[in-house]
Write an enzyme that holds these catalytic residues in place. Structure first.
Site, PDB file in Angstrom:
ATOM      1  N   SER A   7       3.738  -2.152  10.276  1.00  0.00           N
ATOM      2  CA  SER A   7       5.196  -2.222  10.456  1.00  0.00           C
ATOM      3  C   SER A   7       5.796  -3.566  10.037  1.00  0.00           C
ATOM      4  CB  SER A   7       5.575  -1.868  11.898  1.00  0.00           C
ATOM      5  OG  SER A   7       5.174  -0.541  12.205  1.00  0.00           O
ATOM      6  N   GLU A  41      -5.141  -4.968  10.605  1.00  0.00           N
ATOM      7  CA  GLU A  41      -4.123  -3.940  10.803  1.00  0.00           C
ATOM      8  C   GLU A  41      -4.387  -3.216  12.123  1.00  0.00           C
ATOM      9  OE1 GLU A  41      -2.163  -2.749   6.805  1.00  0.00           O
ATOM     10  OE2 GLU A  41      -3.808  -1.378   7.219  1.00  0.00           O
ATOM     11  N   GLU A  94      -6.694   4.597   8.051  1.00  0.00           N
ATOM     12  CA  GLU A  94      -6.472   6.021   7.753  1.00  0.00           C
ATOM     13  C   GLU A  94      -7.711   6.630   7.104  1.00  0.00           C
ATOM     14  OE1 GLU A  94      -2.808   5.387   5.658  1.00  0.00           O
ATOM     15  OE2 GLU A  94      -1.843   4.849   7.547  1.00  0.00           O
ATOM     16  N   HIS A 130      -9.444   1.051   5.130  1.00  0.00           N
ATOM     17  CA  HIS A 130      -8.165   1.272   5.807  1.00  0.00           C
ATOM     18  C   HIS A 130      -8.362   2.212   6.997  1.00  0.00           C
ATOM     19  CE1 HIS A 130      -4.025   2.423   6.589  1.00  0.00           C
ATOM     20  NE2 HIS A 130      -3.677   1.344   5.913  1.00  0.00           N
ATOM     21  N   GLY A 181       2.755   2.300  10.818  1.00  0.00           N
ATOM     22  CA  GLY A 181       3.694   3.410  10.684  1.00  0.00           C
ATOM     23  C   GLY A 181       4.425   3.755  11.966  1.00  0.00           C
ATOM     24  N   ASN A 225       0.873  -1.182   0.000  1.00  0.00           N
ATOM     25  CA  ASN A 225       0.000   0.000   0.000  1.00  0.00           C
ATOM     26  C   ASN A 225       0.906   1.227   0.000  1.00  0.00           C
ATOM     27  OD1 ASN A 225      -1.762   2.066   0.513  1.00  0.00           O
ATOM     28  ND2 ASN A 225      -2.364   1.355   2.552  1.00  0.00           N
ATOM     29  N   LYS A 245       0.107   4.261  -0.207  1.00  0.00           N
ATOM     30  CA  LYS A 245      -0.529   5.424   0.428  1.00  0.00           C
ATOM     31  C   LYS A 245      -0.354   6.666  -0.464  1.00  0.00           C
ATOM     32  CE  LYS A 245      -0.082   3.155   4.848  1.00  0.00           C
ATOM     33  NZ  LYS A 245       0.023   3.229   6.293  1.00  0.00           N
TER      34      LYS A 245
HETATM   35  P1  13P Z   1       3.234   0.393   7.684  1.00  0.00           P
HETATM   36  O1  13P Z   1       3.739  -0.897   7.072  1.00  0.00           O
HETATM   37  O2  13P Z   1       3.964   1.603   7.188  1.00  0.00           O
HETATM   38  O3  13P Z   1       3.138   0.297   9.165  1.00  0.00           O
HETATM   39  O4  13P Z   1       1.733   0.593   7.137  1.00  0.00           O
HETATM   40  C1  13P Z   1       0.832  -0.477   7.260  1.00  0.00           C
HETATM   41  C2  13P Z   1      -0.381  -0.125   6.479  1.00  0.00           C
HETATM   42  O5  13P Z   1      -1.131   0.745   6.855  1.00  0.00           O
HETATM   43  C3  13P Z   1      -0.636  -0.875   5.238  1.00  0.00           C
HETATM   44  O6  13P Z   1      -1.918  -0.632   4.761  1.00  0.00           O
END
Ligand code: 13P
Length: 258
Positions: A215, A169, A99, A97, A175, A9, A11
């Site tokens: 992560s 997740e 976010e 997601h 992150g 992803n 982002k």
């Molecule tokens: P990270 O791998 O940067 O923690 O992000 C995970 C994520 O949100 C994947 O959709």
């Protein structure tokens, strides 16, 4: 047997030219690897989908989007539909997601509408669920997940649910560099599978792939993928670097799932 699926992803990172560079780099790196045991998906931002699709043509690497709107077309400024994503070369779509839930008012109800549209159009959904740190600390993880899973996947038939991929997740692991331990991922993902078994049946729940996200990096991939109920990874930061994403795929390919 569930095939491991590793999705990147991206982002809101990468201009079109940067996305082409990253996709080309991955293609090059993976061309010398045997990753037939792993499904690999790249999810760039909307603006780069068509170009990345061209880069990936002729490879086994698939393209995914990071979101979608449920109507096919109409006066919905700023939105993108399933037919548009298919036209751009997508096979997969991430929805729900954290976010999007946190910053863009995504709810279980809107995730459910998107899920139905995705299935109607023959795309493959990756439905994200996960608890916040406060919820985990209040021992509400299972309750939160039950609500997210049941509502996001409401009214999906037996023949459709087996096409759905779930991404667990934990919000506190995204992150932050703070990965869930393999035991935490397994405990929670087993809970999700048991829930699917109760709603559908055991055969169906055993066929649904559940990814872990938060992560994920080359150093923790093997232990996570070895967990019986972890069937892949949804990777953020580490998917933006050619060598680390390729390494994650390599590690995942070595873990054979029974
Ligand atoms: P990270 O791998 O940067 O923690 O992000 C995970 C994520 O949100 C994947 O959709």
């Amino acid at each position: 047997m569930r095939k491991i699926i590793i999705a990147g992803n991206w982002k809101m990172y990468k201009t079109i030219s940067e996305a082409i560079e990253l996709a080309n780099g991955l293609k090059r790196e993976l061309s010398s690897l045997d990753y037939a045991a792993v499904d690999v998906v790249l999810c760039p931002p909307y603006t780069a989908l068509s170009e990345v699709s061209e880069v990936l043509s002729g490879t086994e690497i698939k393209l995914g989007a990071q979101d979608v709107y449920w109507e096919d077309e109409g006066a919905f400024t700023g939105e993108v539909s399933c037919p548009m994503l298919k036209d751009a070369g997508c096979t997969y779509v991430i929805i729900g997601h954290s976010e999007r839930r946190q910053f863009f008012s995504e709810t279980n109800e809107t995730v459910n509408k998107k899920l139905k549209a995705i299935l109607k159009h023959g795309l493959i959904p990756i439905v994200c669920v996960g608890e916040t740190l406060a919820e985990r600390e209040r021992n509400e993880t299972f309750k939160v997940l039950e609500n997210q899973v049941k509502k996001s996947l409401a009214e999906i038939s037996q023949s459709d649910i087996v096409k759905v991929i779930i991404a667990y997740e934990p919000v506190w692991a995204i992150g932050t560099g703070r990965t869930a331990t393999p035991a935490q991922a397994e405990e929670t993902q087993k809970y999700i599978r048991d829930l699917l078994s109760a709603v559908y049946n055991k055969t169906i729940s055993e066929s649904i792939r559940i990814q872990y996200g938060g992560s994920v990096k080359p150093e923790n991939t093997t232990e996570l993928m070895k967990q019986p109920d972890v069937d892949g990874a949804l990777v953020g930061g580490a998917s933006l670097k050619i060598l680390s994403f390729a390494d994650i795929i390599k590690q995942a390919g070595k873990v054979s799932k029974g």
